[in-house]
Design a protein around this motif. Structure first.
Motif, PDB file in Angstrom:
ATOM      1  N   LYS A 155      11.138  -6.547   4.037  1.00 15.59           N
ATOM      2  CA  LYS A 155      10.680  -5.124   4.248  1.00 15.59           C
ATOM      3  C   LYS A 155       9.636  -4.352   2.730  1.00 15.59           C
ATOM      4  CE  LYS A 155       9.046  -1.018   7.236  1.00 15.59           C
ATOM      5  NZ  LYS A 155       9.175   0.078   8.313  1.00 15.59           N
ATOM      6  N   VAL A 156       8.653  -4.924   2.533  1.00 21.90           N
ATOM      7  CA  VAL A 156       7.678  -4.494   1.813  1.00 21.90           C
ATOM      8  C   VAL A 156       6.941  -3.346   1.699  1.00 21.90           C
ATOM      9  CG1 VAL A 156       6.206  -5.387  -0.150  1.00 21.90           C
ATOM     10  CG2 VAL A 156       7.669  -6.573   0.660  1.00 21.90           C
ATOM     11  N   TYR A 157       7.000  -2.352   1.777  1.00 23.65           N
ATOM     12  CA  TYR A 157       5.479  -1.051   1.954  1.00 23.65           C
ATOM     13  C   TYR A 157       4.360  -1.459   0.328  1.00 23.65           C
ATOM     14  CZ  TYR A 157       9.016   0.917   4.062  1.00 23.65           C
ATOM     15  OH  TYR A 157      10.566   1.745   4.853  1.00 23.65           O
ATOM     16  N   LEU A 158       3.371  -1.669   1.028  1.00 29.36           N
ATOM     17  CA  LEU A 158       2.290  -2.565   0.826  1.00 29.36           C
ATOM     18  C   LEU A 158       1.592  -1.264  -0.644  1.00 29.36           C
ATOM     19  CD1 LEU A 158       0.708  -4.532   3.097  1.00 29.36           C
ATOM     20  CD2 LEU A 158       2.581  -5.340   1.294  1.00 29.36           C
ATOM     21  N   ALA A 159       1.627  -1.203  -2.083  1.00 27.04           N
ATOM     22  CA  ALA A 159       1.279  -0.218  -2.842  1.00 27.04           C
ATOM     23  C   ALA A 159      -0.873   0.296  -2.001  1.00 27.04           C
ATOM     24  CB  ALA A 159      -0.179  -0.821  -3.331  1.00 27.04           C
ATOM     25  N   ARG A 160      -1.042  -0.116  -1.645  1.00 26.23           N
ATOM     26  CA  ARG A 160      -2.210   0.639  -0.613  1.00 26.23           C
ATOM     27  C   ARG A 160      -2.342  -0.765   0.407  1.00 26.23           C
ATOM     28  NH1 ARG A 160      -3.209  -3.046  -4.205  1.00 26.23           N
ATOM     29  NH2 ARG A 160      -2.503  -2.373  -6.045  1.00 26.23           N
ATOM     30  N   ARG A 161      -3.166   0.370   0.975  1.00 24.22           N
ATOM     31  CA  ARG A 161      -3.744  -0.578   3.063  1.00 24.22           C
ATOM     32  C   ARG A 161      -4.656  -1.956   2.623  1.00 24.22           C
ATOM     33  NH1 ARG A 161      -3.049   1.467   7.917  1.00 24.22           N
ATOM     34  NH2 ARG A 161      -1.782   3.221   7.917  1.00 24.22           N
ATOM     35  N   VAL A 162      -3.928  -3.110   3.443  1.00 30.00           N
ATOM     36  CA  VAL A 162      -4.972  -4.090   3.373  1.00 30.00           C
ATOM     37  C   VAL A 162      -6.325  -3.753   3.757  1.00 30.00           C
ATOM     38  CG1 VAL A 162      -5.357  -6.273   4.458  1.00 30.00           C
ATOM     39  CG2 VAL A 162      -2.993  -5.466   3.667  1.00 30.00           C
ATOM     40  N   PRO A 163      -7.423  -4.435   2.360  1.00 31.91           N
ATOM     41  CA  PRO A 163      -8.680  -3.586   2.899  1.00 31.91           C
ATOM     42  C   PRO A 163      -9.777  -4.195   4.175  1.00 31.91           C
ATOM     43  CG  PRO A 163      -9.198  -4.822   1.124  1.00 31.91           C
ATOM     44  CD  PRO A 163      -6.762  -4.511   1.500  1.00 31.91           C
TER      45      PRO A 163
END
Length: 435
Positions: A120-128
């Motif tokens: 489970k990867v915590y993304l650096a920013r929400r996918v736009p």
């Protein structure tokens, strides 16, 4: 993306499920499933006694608004040494290994396999909206059923669902068998690698075999490829360096959306990654015979809209006298060039651009009697052409995978693993009910 879309078709067609006019960055409808694109896997085979291989997995999360990305750990493999990097910034990302039962609690993972574990990867920013989150996942698998010995031969026997792959042999081993047509390349340290693209949507049942016999150390290092061009080509071909670059790992792609043929026009978008430190502009030189209009661009990583400007080659040359406006190739004074500035790339980072344009090209796209004809050389590894509404396919000179989109239009995907262009000739006729 609205509705339930088959995961397989998402991989092949996510970009083309929009209208023929490539959309601007707008709010997206809630997604119903995790989606991804641009997957590429590199397997480095470790010592045969370890039954282990290091994996470098590149993937782009495309679910608008997503905060997490789940990467399954394949059944039968024991994973170790995991790490995840945000490709845009080069910075490590937080992650954790969770059970399938925990993963499927996320609405985007509903219906996925609860019997496997996930990173489970915590993304650096929400996918736009209409954007991406590019990830590099590193891990090592131990899997004796996939990597083993047969006498003095090592075997890598693994069905690969990812469409772009490479396998690097251990030092000192030569390739003796490979059942999937592949490029064969040398790593800088002399290890032998195979690389291939598989655009079929089905798994590739790869079997690679190797035996001791290759040189090691400094003697194994290949000579640097030169700039000489093939004497065999009936025209001026690619250089040795271009011919020996890994085709499957190249990440430039283009999709053409044909308008009604009477217009001679097609809308297109092409994705491009810039990683050279200090670079702050992209120059798209329009090929002879085409006219460009209505350009737009944005950063896929952030959704940031970019400015665009159409210049002639003469204007570009004049501007280069006072500003850094060098496209890196000769440009005729009358040629059109789309110039796209962006913030300078920092060392260790990169940006991915999506550039949209409308081209008018009477020689490439026209009506011949009652037949639509699209006749164009396509140079990228991954190219796609979408027919206009109301037309059905009657001919394609180059093999392609064909799918029908949700709105009824036909899409052709041309995946070219060769280091040259393909001269595509497509014909189509109006559907009977559309007359």
């Amino acid at each position: 993306m609205a509705g339930v879309i088959a995961r397989l078709l998402v991989v092949l067609c996510v970009a083309a499920s929009a209208s023929a006019q490539v959309p601007a960055v707008t709010a997206a409808a809630p997604a119903s499933a995790q989606t991804e694109t641009d997957e590429y896997t590199r397997y480095e085979l470790l010592s045969p006694e370890s039954a282990s291989f290091a994996i470098r997995y590149e993937v782009t999360a495309t679910t608008a608004g997503a905060k997490y990305y789940f990467n399954p750990i394949r059944k039968g493999s024991v994973a170790s040494g995991e790490s995840v990097i945000d490709v845009m910034t080069g910075q490590p990302l937080r992650f954790e290994v969770v059970s399938g039962e925990e993963a499927v609690k996320d609405p985007l993972m509903k219906g996925e396999d609860p019997a496997v574990d996930y990173i489970k990867v915590y993304l650096a920013r929400r996918v736009p909206p209409e954007g991406q989150a590019r990830l590099l996942i590193l891990k090592t698998y131990k899997d004796a059923k996939s990597y083993y010995r047969e006498g003095d031969t090592i075997v890598f026997n693994r069905s690969l669902s990812i469409p772009r792959n490479s396998v690097v042999l251990p030092a000192g081993y030569e390739l003796v068998a490979c059942n999937v047509p592949s490029q064969v390349l040398s790593e800088p340290d002399g290890r032998i690698a195979i690389s291939f693209m598989n655009g079929s949507g089905a798994e590739a049942p790869l079997v690679v075999k190797a035996k001791p016999g290759a040189q090691t150390g400094a003697a194994a290092a290949p000579r640097a490829p030169g700039s000489g061009k093939s004497w065999e080509a009936p025209f001026e071909g690619e250089t040795e360096q271009e011919r020996l670059s890994e085709r499957a790992h190249q990440d430039r792609e283009i999709v053409y959306f044909l308008q009604q043929p009477e217009t001679h026009a097609f809308r297109l978008y092409h994705d491009y990654t810039e990683s050279r430190p200090g670079t702050d502009k992209y120059f798209n030189v329009v090929r002879s015979g085409s006219k460009v209009s209505d350009p737009s661009a944005y950063l896929l990583d952030t959704g940031e809209k970019l400015t665009t400007k159409i210049m002639t080659g003469a204007q570009l040359a004049a501007a280069n006298a006072t500003a850094k406006m060098d496209p890196g190739e000769p440009v005729e004074p009358s040629a059109q060039v789309v110039v796209i500035p962006f913030s300078a790339v920092k060392a260790g980072q990169n940006v991915r651009l999506r550039i949209s344009e409308t081209y008018t090209a009477p020689a490439s796209y026209r009506l011949a009697g009652d037949e639509l004809m699209f006749d164009r050389s396509l140079g990228r590894p991954r190219n796609a052409v979408v027919l206009p509404e109301g037309w059905y396919l009657t001919a394609s000179s180059i093999p392609a995978t064909v799918t029908q989109m949700a709105d009824g239009r036909i899409r052709l995907d041309f995946w070219n693993g060769r280091p040259d262009s393909v001269d595509v000739l497509i014909k189509a006729k109006r559907r009977a009910q559309a007359r």
